[in-house]
Design an enzyme around this catalytic site. Structure first.
Site, PDB file in Angstrom:
ATOM      1  N   GLU A  54      10.243 -11.987   3.118  1.00  0.00           N
ATOM      2  CA  GLU A  54       9.172 -10.990   3.139  1.00  0.00           C
ATOM      3  C   GLU A  54       7.790 -11.640   3.162  1.00  0.00           C
ATOM      4  O   GLU A  54       6.917 -11.204   3.896  1.00  0.00           O
ATOM      5  CB  GLU A  54       9.287 -10.043   1.948  1.00  0.00           C
ATOM      6  CG  GLU A  54      10.462  -9.090   2.024  1.00  0.00           C
ATOM      7  CD  GLU A  54      10.395  -8.133   3.201  1.00  0.00           C
ATOM      8  OE1 GLU A  54       9.294  -7.670   3.552  1.00  0.00           O
ATOM      9  OE2 GLU A  54      11.453  -7.842   3.784  1.00  0.00           O
ATOM     10  N   ASP A  71       1.469  -3.707   3.760  1.00  0.00           N
ATOM     11  CA  ASP A  71       2.462  -4.272   2.847  1.00  0.00           C
ATOM     12  C   ASP A  71       1.780  -5.371   2.042  1.00  0.00           C
ATOM     13  O   ASP A  71       1.092  -6.220   2.615  1.00  0.00           O
ATOM     14  CB  ASP A  71       3.644  -4.862   3.617  1.00  0.00           C
ATOM     15  CG  ASP A  71       4.547  -3.807   4.231  1.00  0.00           C
ATOM     16  OD1 ASP A  71       4.424  -2.625   3.855  1.00  0.00           O
ATOM     17  OD2 ASP A  71       5.372  -4.174   5.079  1.00  0.00           O
TER      18      ASP A  71
END
Length: 148
Positions: A54, A71
């Site tokens: 991620e 994000d």
């Protein structure tokens, strides 16, 4: 995908915050102390693998998505659903400012990630986990680290 990487880099530069990139073993210790090992049945290897894919273990990673949401942090937690960026249409299920997810103190990010796993019934929220970690032998992710 290349554009997302560039946007992540730009996001890191724009924040003005000093970026911290953790090592795999340091994160293993932090995650273990935070009770993530076997949280909702997900081994420590799942958490370490997911964080790597991620954010590359970067606490200040930010990725701007096509819908305008962002994000944030080591777990790439989305502003539309999980944190507050200041927009009225955001849901903020974690009851936390998005800026709290991009600090070297991972407490808020871990609390929010646990909430995501609990409320979404697993780790499928994270595309990096689904693509690179799900259903694999993840024992290597904590190998050589001083965690049980």
């Amino acid at each position: 995908m290349k554009a997302a990487g560039i946007l992540t880099l730009i996001g890191c530069l724009v924040t003005g915050a000093e970026s911290k990139i953790y090592t795999r073993c340091k994160l293993a210790k932090i995650f273990s102390r935070a009770g993530l090992d076997n949280y909702w049945g997900f081994s420590l290897g799942n958490w370490i693998c997911m964080a790597y894919y991620e954010s590359g273990y970067n606490t200040t990673a930010q990725t701007v998505l096509d819908d305008g949401s962002i994000d944030y942090g080591i777990f790439q937690i989305n502003s539309f659903a999980w944190c507050r960026r200041g927009k009225l249409k955001e849901n903020n299920h974690c009851h936390v400012a998005c800026s709290a997810l991009i600090t070297d103190d991972l407490t808020d990010a871990i609390i929010c990630a646990r909430k995501i796993v609990k409320e979404t019934q697993g780790m499928n929220y994270w595309q990096g986990w689904k693509k690179h970690c799900e259903g694999r032998d993840l024992s290597e992710w904590k190998k050589g680290c001083e965690v049980s």
